[in-house]
Write a protein that holds these residues in place. Structure first.
Motif, PDB file in Angstrom:
ATOM      1  N   ARG A 216     -42.997 -11.660  34.037  1.00 35.54           N
ATOM      2  CA  ARG A 216     -43.424 -11.865  32.658  1.00 35.54           C
ATOM      3  C   ARG A 216     -42.853 -10.781  31.745  1.00 35.54           C
ATOM      4  N   ALA A 217     -42.942  -9.532  32.200  1.00 30.84           N
ATOM      5  CA  ALA A 217     -42.406  -8.429  31.405  1.00 30.84           C
ATOM      6  C   ALA A 217     -40.899  -8.558  31.228  1.00 30.84           C
ATOM      7  N   SER A 218     -40.184  -8.918  32.287  1.00 35.94           N
ATOM      8  CA  SER A 218     -38.720  -9.018  32.208  1.00 35.94           C
ATOM      9  C   SER A 218     -38.290 -10.157  31.296  1.00 35.94           C
ATOM     10  N   PHE A 219     -38.947 -11.317  31.396  1.00 35.70           N
ATOM     11  CA  PHE A 219     -38.582 -12.442  30.547  1.00 35.70           C
ATOM     12  C   PHE A 219     -38.857 -12.140  29.074  1.00 35.70           C
ATOM     13  N   ALA A 220     -39.977 -11.460  28.806  1.00 38.90           N
ATOM     14  CA  ALA A 220     -40.304 -11.121  27.423  1.00 38.90           C
ATOM     15  C   ALA A 220     -39.317 -10.105  26.861  1.00 38.90           C
ATOM     16  N   TYR A 221     -38.901  -9.139  27.685  1.00 36.86           N
ATOM     17  CA  TYR A 221     -38.017  -8.073  27.202  1.00 36.86           C
ATOM     18  C   TYR A 221     -36.573  -8.547  27.081  1.00 36.86           C
ATOM     19  N   PHE A 222     -36.058  -9.184  28.132  1.00 36.40           N
ATOM     20  CA  PHE A 222     -34.647  -9.575  28.123  1.00 36.40           C
ATOM     21  C   PHE A 222     -34.404 -10.870  27.351  1.00 36.40           C
ATOM     22  N   GLY A 223     -35.338 -11.829  27.443  1.00 32.34           N
ATOM     23  CA  GLY A 223     -35.132 -13.128  26.805  1.00 32.34           C
ATOM     24  C   GLY A 223     -35.935 -13.349  25.548  1.00 32.34           C
ATOM     25  N   HIS A 224     -36.771 -12.365  25.181  1.00 31.90           N
ATOM     26  CA  HIS A 224     -37.633 -12.495  23.996  1.00 31.90           C
ATOM     27  C   HIS A 224     -38.466 -13.779  24.067  1.00 31.90           C
ATOM     28  N   VAL A 225     -38.943 -14.075  25.267  1.00 28.89           N
ATOM     29  CA  VAL A 225     -39.757 -15.266  25.497  1.00 28.89           C
ATOM     30  C   VAL A 225     -41.156 -15.025  24.954  1.00 28.89           C
ATOM     31  N   SER A 226     -41.689 -16.009  24.260  1.00 28.32           N
ATOM     32  CA  SER A 226     -43.010 -15.889  23.630  1.00 28.32           C
ATOM     33  C   SER A 226     -44.058 -16.540  24.527  1.00 28.32           C
ATOM     34  N   PHE A 227     -44.799 -15.726  25.257  1.00 27.58           N
ATOM     35  CA  PHE A 227     -45.819 -16.234  26.169  1.00 27.58           C
ATOM     36  C   PHE A 227     -47.157 -16.395  25.448  1.00 27.58           C
ATOM     37  N   ALA A 228     -48.020 -17.176  26.056  1.00 27.89           N
ATOM     38  CA  ALA A 228     -49.358 -17.380  25.508  1.00 27.89           C
ATOM     39  C   ALA A 228     -50.117 -16.063  25.464  1.00 27.89           C
ATOM     40  N   GLN A 229     -50.781 -15.816  24.349  1.00 26.23           N
ATOM     41  CA  GLN A 229     -51.551 -14.599  24.170  1.00 26.23           C
ATOM     42  C   GLN A 229     -53.017 -14.871  24.495  1.00 26.23           C
ATOM     43  N   PHE A 230     -53.844 -13.874  24.222  1.00 25.77           N
ATOM     44  CA  PHE A 230     -55.259 -13.985  24.544  1.00 25.77           C
ATOM     45  C   PHE A 230     -55.904 -15.186  23.851  1.00 25.77           C
ATOM     46  N   ASP A 231     -55.483 -15.471  22.614  1.00 26.61           N
ATOM     47  CA  ASP A 231     -56.158 -16.495  21.828  1.00 26.61           C
ATOM     48  C   ASP A 231     -55.438 -17.840  21.840  1.00 26.61           C
ATOM     49  N   ASN A 232     -54.361 -17.995  22.651  1.00 23.01           N
ATOM     50  CA  ASN A 232     -53.660 -19.273  22.723  1.00 23.01           C
ATOM     51  C   ASN A 232     -54.362 -20.199  23.708  1.00 23.01           C
ATOM     52  N   ALA A 233     -54.767 -21.345  23.236  1.00 20.79           N
ATOM     53  CA  ALA A 233     -55.424 -22.307  24.113  1.00 20.79           C
ATOM     54  C   ALA A 233     -54.538 -23.509  24.418  1.00 20.79           C
ATOM     55  N   HIS A 234     -53.491 -23.722  23.654  1.00 21.79           N
ATOM     56  CA  HIS A 234     -52.655 -24.907  23.813  1.00 21.79           C
ATOM     57  C   HIS A 234     -51.196 -24.534  23.595  1.00 21.79           C
ATOM     58  N   CYS A 235     -50.362 -24.751  24.614  1.00 26.51           N
ATOM     59  CA  CYS A 235     -48.933 -24.454  24.516  1.00 26.51           C
ATOM     60  C   CYS A 235     -48.147 -25.717  24.848  1.00 26.51           C
ATOM     61  N   ASP A 236     -47.003 -25.850  24.218  1.00 28.58           N
ATOM     62  CA  ASP A 236     -46.154 -27.011  24.438  1.00 28.58           C
ATOM     63  C   ASP A 236     -45.134 -26.804  25.545  1.00 28.58           C
ATOM     64  N   TYR A 237     -45.062 -25.593  26.094  1.00 27.13           N
ATOM     65  CA  TYR A 237     -44.129 -25.294  27.183  1.00 27.13           C
ATOM     66  C   TYR A 237     -44.901 -24.706  28.359  1.00 27.13           C
ATOM     67  N   LEU A 238     -44.412 -25.010  29.550  1.00 26.02           N
ATOM     68  CA  LEU A 238     -45.048 -24.524  30.776  1.00 26.02           C
ATOM     69  C   LEU A 238     -43.965 -24.009  31.716  1.00 26.02           C
ATOM     70  N   LEU A 239     -44.077 -22.746  32.118  1.00 17.23           N
ATOM     71  CA  LEU A 239     -43.121 -22.126  33.045  1.00 17.23           C
ATOM     72  C   LEU A 239     -43.825 -21.883  34.368  1.00 17.23           C
ATOM     73  N   LEU A 240     -43.314 -22.498  35.422  1.00 25.98           N
ATOM     74  CA  LEU A 240     -43.920 -22.381  36.746  1.00 25.98           C
ATOM     75  C   LEU A 240     -43.004 -21.608  37.679  1.00 25.98           C
ATOM     76  N   GLN A 241     -43.616 -20.853  38.559  1.00 29.58           N
ATOM     77  CA  GLN A 241     -42.889 -20.094  39.581  1.00 29.58           C
ATOM     78  C   GLN A 241     -43.365 -20.553  40.946  1.00 29.58           C
ATOM     79  N   ASP A 242     -42.443 -20.951  41.786  1.00 25.54           N
ATOM     80  CA  ASP A 242     -42.746 -21.326  43.169  1.00 25.54           C
ATOM     81  C   ASP A 242     -42.131 -20.295  44.092  1.00 25.54           C
ATOM     82  N   ASN A 243     -42.864 -19.935  45.122  1.00 28.40           N
ATOM     83  CA  ASN A 243     -42.381 -18.985  46.121  1.00 28.40           C
ATOM     84  C   ASN A 243     -42.589 -19.588  47.493  1.00 28.40           C
TER      85      ASN A 243
END
Length: 571
Positions: free
Chosen positions: A504-531
């Protein structure tokens, strides 16, 4: 009878510029010319970066662009955020944050040196007086022991990676050393000012990584004082504890007043602290012995010998004080709820100090055995590092080259003349040091550890110069973060996700990705990680096909298990 008999010639101290140069050679490589890595390093940087570019709420409730991370405490991240504010425009945010890491290391190194110096000049630690004089002065003896303790501390293998990361653990180990220094001053001076310094050290340690370790250290000092210095009990209870509570409570009080994000991190922080304690288990014992042997090398053999050699003076402060800190650290490892490397870190400062007092009593044969083991092992490691680098650059030996590129598919070798020259000079310096040790056979106390610490510094320097581009390629998320950013609109969006703190930190710093904050209840994008190999949670399953549309999937070339998928909500 004391076990030490030394002439003054054995207590020649190292020049201060040599110690300073060793510390710089140790800490600077690994901090320069790299991205935040896939460890606590990137996660810690993410908290610092969020604070530096946020408001008061972000400083009071540590989080990684919306992911709460108040479990360990805010102090290390406050310091890193201040460094980003001051130096980010000159060094970049990632480079500026590592100024804090270098400061943490210097605090720990100075604390180890001065603690050993204070304990080493005490009357109980002095060597026997020689029949015709010529024994060392207390201050000279203390300085030589302090040099040895610092060399042992630098040589500890477990300190290498953690001391170069932007994490709370890097600050915690240094504050343990600082608490040892404050305790040594308190037991020597017995003043209210020394007690206040100890309270400050313990309070800062609470803010750095929870109250479990500082509370245990305070309780151990209380027991030690009741056995040896009853006059200190009042200071420990009336000064040390209240100051520690006030320092640590300032953050909690500020959160209660301001209520960042209309809540408080107190409950999450306390829960994390409670989870650090559990009943002893066989896994904890196995973890201690399996990892502690290499983690605390070369300190533990010298420390064990020091306890045996000084067994008739077991009440001397130079033995009881570091041994108390060491015993408490070991107990917390056994009662820990998590088996991770970072719980071993608090052992290192007391082990290094205790090991220094084993140096004057070591037999010549044992010292020579340690030296030859260090020379053979570390020279071999340095040789393999050089050979692997040659294979990476030239393709010979072919098998080594194939293995290097197999671990980092797509990596293109880079040649840096500066890095090559620095590595060559360091290697030449190592052979000069070995020749000096073997040919001169100096009688100074620190001769027993100079090769161990010098060899560790050499191998680390070679890795972080010759192999830094390859290591950074395998541990950085910069490439995949930029790929993700290309699939997103330039602004006015948010992403819900299940990715970890470092990602999360790397994507926000390098890609300026805007993740859901404390008060976000509805987002139009979903990023999933599978391991692969991990038990999936609710968000790792594929979203319903009628509600989400796959936009992108990708991964780092060096990681075959980790995969990222970006979905967009279908209106």
């Amino acid at each position: 009878m004391k076990p030490v008999r030394l002439p003054a010639a054995a207590t020649n101290a190292l020049p201060r510029w040599v110690l300073f140069a060793l510390c710089l050679l140790y800490i600077l490589p690994g901090l320069i010319g790299r991205d935040p890595w896939k460890t606590d390093d990137a996660a810690g940087f993410g908290i610092m970066w969020t604070m530096a570019h946020g408001g008061l709420d972000d400083w009071l409730w540590p989080h990684i662009v919306g992911l709460p991370a108040a479990d360990k405490g805010p102090l290390a991240f406050w310091i890193g955020a201040v460094c980003i504010k001051l130096f980010g425009s000159m060094l970049g945010d990632a480079g500026a944050a590592r100024i804090a890491t270098a400061g943490f290391f210097l605090l720990g190194s100075l604390s180890v040196w001065y603690t050993t110096y204070l304990l080493g000049r005490r009357p109980e630690a002095q060597p026997l007086r020689l029949a015709f004089g010529g024994q060392p002065e207390p201050s000279d003896y203390g300085r030589t022991l302090a040099d040895g303790a610092l060399l042992i501390y630098l040589g500890c293998l477990g300190l290498l990676v953690h001391s170069h990361s932007t994490s709370a653990e890097a600050l915690q180990v240094s504050l343990v050393a600082f608490s040892l220094y404050a305790s040594a001053r308190l037991f020597e001076l017995r003043t209210w000012r020394a007690a206040a310094l100890l309270g400050l050290a313990l309070g800062l340690s609470v803010l750095a990584r929870g109250w479990v370790l500082p509370l245990a250290l305070w309780a151990g000092l209380l027991v030690l004082a009741s056995l040896r210095e009853r006059s200190l009990l009042l200071k420990l209870c009336a000064v040390v504890l209240p100051i520690a509570v006030m320092v640590a409570g300032s953050w909690i009080l500020a959160c209660r007043i301001v209520r960042p994000f209309n809540s408080s991190p107190y409950d999450a922080w306390m829960l994390w602290n409670y989870q650090q304690l559990a009943l002893p288990s066989w896994d904890n014992i196995r973890h201690l012995f399996k990892n502690g042997i290499w983690f605390a090398w070369p300190a533990w053999p010298f420390a064990g010998w020091a306890v045996y050699a000084w067994r008739r003076q077991y009440q001397a402060p130079h033995i009881t004080l570091p041994l108390s800190f060491l015993g408490i650290s070991v107990l917390l490892i056994l009662f820990s709820g998590h088996s991770e490397e970072s719980i071993l870190l608090p052992m290192l400062p007391p082990l290094a100090i205790l090991a220094a007092f084993g140096l004057p009593t070591m037999k010549r044969g044992a010292i020579n055995a340690v030296d030859w083991f260090s020379v053979m092992t570390l020279t071999t490691c340095a040789g393999f590092i050089w050979l692997g680098w040659i294979a990476k650059q030239t393709g010979w030996p072919a098998q080594l080259a194939r293995n290097a590129f197999k671990l980092a598919p797509g990596f293109k070798p880079e040649f840096s003349l500066i890095a090559c020259v620095v590595a060559a000079l360091a290697t030449a310096g190592w052979f000069v040091l070995v020749h000096w040790r073997v040919s001169r056979r100096p009688s100074v106390l620190w001769r027993a550890v100079v090769l161990s610490s010098g060899g560790v510094i050499l191998c680390w320097l070679l890795l972080t110069t010759l192999w830094m581009p390859w290591i950074n390629y395998g541990k950085s998320y910069a490439g995949v973060a930029k790929q993700l950013a290309e699939k997103l609109p330039p602004s006015q969006y948010c992403i819900d996700t299940n990715i970890g703190p470092a990602q999360r930190a790397s994507f926000a710093y390098f890609g300026h990705v805007s993740f859901a904050q404390f008060d976000n209840a509805h987002c139009d994008y979903l990023l999933l990680q599978d391991n692969n190999g991990r038990k999936p949670n609710a968000k790792t399953t594929n979203p319903p096909s009628n509600a989400w549309r796959l936009l992108w999937n990708g991964r780092r070339p060096s990681d075959r298990d980790e995969r990222f998928r970006l979905y967009q909500r279908v209106n």
